[in-house]
Write an enzyme that holds these catalytic residues in place. Structure first.
Site, PDB file in Angstrom:
ATOM      1  N   PHE A 183       0.857  -1.192   0.000  1.00 17.58           N
ATOM      2  CA  PHE A 183       0.000   0.000   0.000  1.00 17.58           C
ATOM      3  C   PHE A 183       0.891   1.239   0.000  1.00 17.58           C
ATOM      4  O   PHE A 183       0.607   2.229   0.651  1.00 17.58           O
ATOM      5  CB  PHE A 183      -0.933  -0.018   1.222  1.00 17.58           C
ATOM      6  CG  PHE A 183      -1.860  -1.207   1.233  1.00 17.58           C
ATOM      7  CD1 PHE A 183      -1.583  -2.320   2.030  1.00 17.58           C
ATOM      8  CD2 PHE A 183      -2.976  -1.253   0.407  1.00 17.58           C
ATOM      9  CE1 PHE A 183      -2.412  -3.429   2.020  1.00 17.58           C
ATOM     10  CE2 PHE A 183      -3.813  -2.364   0.395  1.00 17.58           C
ATOM     11  CZ  PHE A 183      -3.539  -3.463   1.196  1.00 17.58           C
ATOM     12  N   CYS A 291      -0.544   3.253 -10.751  1.00 21.89           N
ATOM     13  CA  CYS A 291      -1.446   2.356 -10.019  1.00 21.89           C
ATOM     14  C   CYS A 291      -2.926   2.599 -10.294  1.00 21.89           C
ATOM     15  O   CYS A 291      -3.615   1.737 -10.830  1.00 21.89           O
ATOM     16  CB  CYS A 291      -1.165   2.462  -8.518  1.00 21.89           C
ATOM     17  SG  CYS A 291       0.499   1.942  -8.154  1.00 21.89           S
TER      18      CYS A 291
HETATM   19  C1  UDX Z   1      -1.694   4.889  -4.806  1.00 20.66           C
HETATM   20  C2  UDX Z   1      -2.314   4.526  -3.470  1.00 20.66           C
HETATM   21  O1  UDX Z   1      -2.504   5.705  -2.683  1.00 20.66           O
HETATM   22  C3  UDX Z   1      -1.393   3.561  -2.728  1.00 20.66           C
HETATM   23  O2  UDX Z   1      -2.002   3.176  -1.500  1.00 20.66           O
HETATM   24  C4  UDX Z   1      -1.157   2.335  -3.600  1.00 20.66           C
HETATM   25  O3  UDX Z   1      -0.294   1.418  -2.960  1.00 20.66           O
HETATM   26  C5  UDX Z   1      -0.562   2.747  -4.930  1.00 20.66           C
HETATM   27  O4  UDX Z   1      -1.418   3.706  -5.583  1.00 20.66           O
HETATM   28  P1  UDX Z   1       0.146   6.533  -5.707  1.00 20.66           P
HETATM   29  O5  UDX Z   1      -0.342   6.111  -7.039  1.00 20.66           O
HETATM   30  O6  UDX Z   1       1.596   6.541  -5.429  1.00 20.66           O
HETATM   31  O7  UDX Z   1      -0.517   5.581  -4.549  1.00 20.66           O
HETATM   32  O8  UDX Z   1      -0.339   8.024  -5.460  1.00 20.66           O
HETATM   33  P2  UDX Z   1      -1.534   8.723  -4.681  1.00 20.66           P
HETATM   34  O9  UDX Z   1      -0.928   9.593  -3.668  1.00 20.66           O
HETATM   35  O10 UDX Z   1      -2.543   7.760  -4.253  1.00 20.66           O
HETATM   36  O11 UDX Z   1      -2.179   9.656  -5.850  1.00 20.66           O
HETATM   37  C6  UDX Z   1      -2.666   8.993  -6.992  1.00 20.66           C
HETATM   38  C7  UDX Z   1      -3.189  10.066  -7.948  1.00 20.66           C
HETATM   39  O12 UDX Z   1      -4.371  10.664  -7.394  1.00 20.66           O
HETATM   40  C8  UDX Z   1      -2.208  11.211  -8.208  1.00 20.66           C
HETATM   41  O13 UDX Z   1      -2.239  11.546  -9.581  1.00 20.66           O
HETATM   42  C9  UDX Z   1      -2.772  12.353  -7.378  1.00 20.66           C
HETATM   43  O14 UDX Z   1      -2.489  13.617  -7.964  1.00 20.66           O
HETATM   44  C10 UDX Z   1      -4.266  12.067  -7.444  1.00 20.66           C
HETATM   45  N1  UDX Z   1      -5.022  12.606  -6.310  1.00 20.66           N
HETATM   46  C11 UDX Z   1      -4.773  12.138  -5.067  1.00 20.66           C
HETATM   47  C12 UDX Z   1      -6.014  13.548  -6.559  1.00 20.66           C
HETATM   48  O15 UDX Z   1      -6.220  13.974  -7.695  1.00 20.66           O
HETATM   49  N2  UDX Z   1      -6.751  14.014  -5.511  1.00 20.66           N
HETATM   50  C13 UDX Z   1      -6.534  13.573  -4.242  1.00 20.66           C
HETATM   51  O16 UDX Z   1      -7.226  14.043  -3.331  1.00 20.66           O
HETATM   52  C14 UDX Z   1      -5.512  12.618  -3.995  1.00 20.66           C
END
Ligand code: UDX
Length: 476
Positions: A183, A291
């Site tokens: 995660f 992811c």
């Molecule tokens: C995600 C999951 O959070 C993590 O638990 C899993 O293991 C892998 O995938 P990650 O892809 O590294 O992690 O990034 P994350 O911080 O979750 O953001 C994912 C995307 O969502 C980013 O593009 C971010 O900009 C976007 N995001 C995130 C939003 O647009 N709004 C939000 O409120 C949060």
């Protein structure tokens, strides 16, 4: 050095842990295990990756990871190796952290998993626990089991053939397959490793469970023990739910644009309900990364493959894909004609604190700008080397800049596409002086609208009251 203790055999295991795949999951995981005191072999058949690690340099940016790499190359607890076979043969517990990219039809491409399963089968020299940490669709562990069973060779072939059992028959060597999804959030992977909310393990034997509990015991956090498919589905469900929260707030953002409401205040107002929670309610140009988009498609594929309608997850994907169109409409509204304009693009990574540009919404904005004949002046604190592989420098059309101030020089607009903290702290008066016209379109709602307008910017953002633009977008 702590050793993986196998209570069944009575004595402590002396074997190292093998981590296969030195990417965004495998490398932080391997260094985390080394920091917990385990002996770790980090294996990858991409030799340049291993050579790079052996020079002592991390192969990608993650806060605190370089320090752990330096420390455990020196301590000897982390040993990078190109010899995957040898790493599997030496280990009792093998973590599979190879990539599971997305195929055209949305299904996960599991060819690397299958290849590693065959490598493990070739090197079964006593009991082995194969731990699936890569993100995979439910029922993949069953396929790993079948593959290993089918390809396993025994020292004394009972059936007189070349040591390969007939398909499906239990091989001479014993092994278990377990699921242990990660995660880790990029940009926080090392922190996430040492401060997990939970460890999820899908196991089919007490031995597998005890080995994994031994390995994770130093983290002192709740361990959720399930069967294999449930563990695999927990991972996909978690990412799909987080994506759903993001698309939900992005849809609310479009409604806010239409009625002149403020989406950040809506997020605050609903997020104080503990059943909703305030995290992952930041509206913007949508979710990207290696992811969420891929895992959402893989879960959709799995559902529809079993006759379960995609429904809500289809809508989550549609809202996310529409973000760029909504953003570009705001920019067109601000500038009228994009052809021939110079646009400073602040942010290329899919989110802050990473150099990862995979599925980055920022790059989708760059693509749209170039398609409309604008020139882009790009800046990102970490992700420019990666972006240059996709959009090579073309002076006057694609320029990479050393700072946000350089990118703003002569720009007809500045757009914020990744919410790096550095951009919040910019001297925006200096930015404005460098620009041709003071237009600022904030795709990540990083800045305060009234402060930017008081500073003289024509400021636009997502869901914070620019009424007529959203009407245009939805009219299409
Ligand atoms: C995600 C999951 O959070 C993590 O638990 C899993 O293991 C892998 O995938 P990650 O892809 O590294 O992690 O990034 P994350 O911080 O979750 O953001 C994912 C995307 O969502 C980013 O593009 C971010 O900009 C976007 N995001 C995130 C939003 O647009 N709004 C939000 O409120 C949060």
């Amino acid at each position: 050095m702590a050793a993986v203790r196998d209570r069944k055999s009575g004595g402590p295991g002396k074997e190292p842990i093998a981590v296969l795949g030195m990417g965004h999951v495998g490398l932080p995981t391997a260094l985390g295990f080394a920091e917990l005191g385990w002996q770790v072999l980090g294996a990858d058949d991409m030799v340049e990756k291993i050579d790079h690690l052996k020079t002592g340099k991390a192969t990608f940016y993650e806060p605190d990871m370089q320090e752990l790499l330096t420390k455990h190359l020196a301590s000897g607890r982390f040993q990078p190796t190109k010899d995957v076979d040898a790493a599997v043969a030496a280990a009792r517990v093998v973590f599979v952290c190879v990539g599971t990219p997305q195929r055209e039809n949305g299904a996960a491409d599991l060819s690397q998993i299958e290849s590693v399963a065959r490598t493990i089968a070739r090197n079964l020299n006593g009991y082995k626990l194969v731990v699936e940490k890569s993100t995979v669709p439910a029922s993949t562990a069953e396929r790993i089991k079948r593959t290993i069973g089918r390809y396993a060779r025994t020292e004394t072939p009972a059936n007189g053939t070349n040591g390969r059992r007939a398909a499906g028959k239990e091989s001479g060597a014993r092994f278990d397959v377990a699921s242990n999804p990660e995660f880790l959030q990029e940009g926080k992977a090392i922190h996430n490793f040492f401060h997990p909310e939970r460890i999820v393990i899908g196991v089919e034997s007490d031995q597998a469970r005890q080995l994994l509990e031994d390995i994770y015991r130093p983290l002192k956090c709740p361990i959720v023990v399930t069967d294999l498919a449930t563990s695999e589905l927990i991972k996909h469900s978690a990412n799909a739910f987080l994506s759903t929260k993001i698309s939900f707030i992005n849809m609310i953002s479009d409604i806010c644009d239409a009625v002149g409401a403020d989406v950040a205040s809506v997020a605050r107002g609903i997020g104080l309900d503990p059943r909703i929670g305030h995290q992952f309610l930041s509206a913007g140009i949508g979710f990207g990364g290696y992811c969420f988009p891929k895992d959402l498609k893989a879960l959709l594929y799995l559902a529809e493959e079993h006759g379960v309608p995609g429904g809500i997850l289809r809508a989550v994907e549609d809202v996310n894909l529409r973000r760029i169109e909504v953003f570009m409409d705001k920019l067109r509204h601000a500038l009228w004609v994009l052809q021939g304009k110079k646009i400073a693009v602040l942010g290329l990574a899919f989110k802050p604190l990473t150099d990862d540009i995979r599925e980055s919404p920022a790059l989708r904005v760059v693509e749209e700008l170039l398609k409309e004949g604008a020139a882009v002046r790009l800046y990102d604190p970490e992700a420019m080397p990666a972006a240059q592989q996709v959009y090579p420098e073309a002076p006057g059309r694609v320029d990479y800049c050393r700072s946000a101030y350089e990118a703003a020089r002569g720009a007809h607009a500045v757009v914020i596409t990744t919410e790096w903290e550095e951009f919040r702290k910019l001297n925006w008066k200096k930015m404005q002086e460098a620009m041709e016209v003071p237009v600022l379109v904030d795709g990540r709602n990083l800045l305060d609208p009234s402060a930017m307008r008081e500073a003289g910017f024509e400021y636009f953002s997502m869901g914070r009251g620019s009424r007529q633009v959203a009407m245009t977008a939805s009219a299409k």
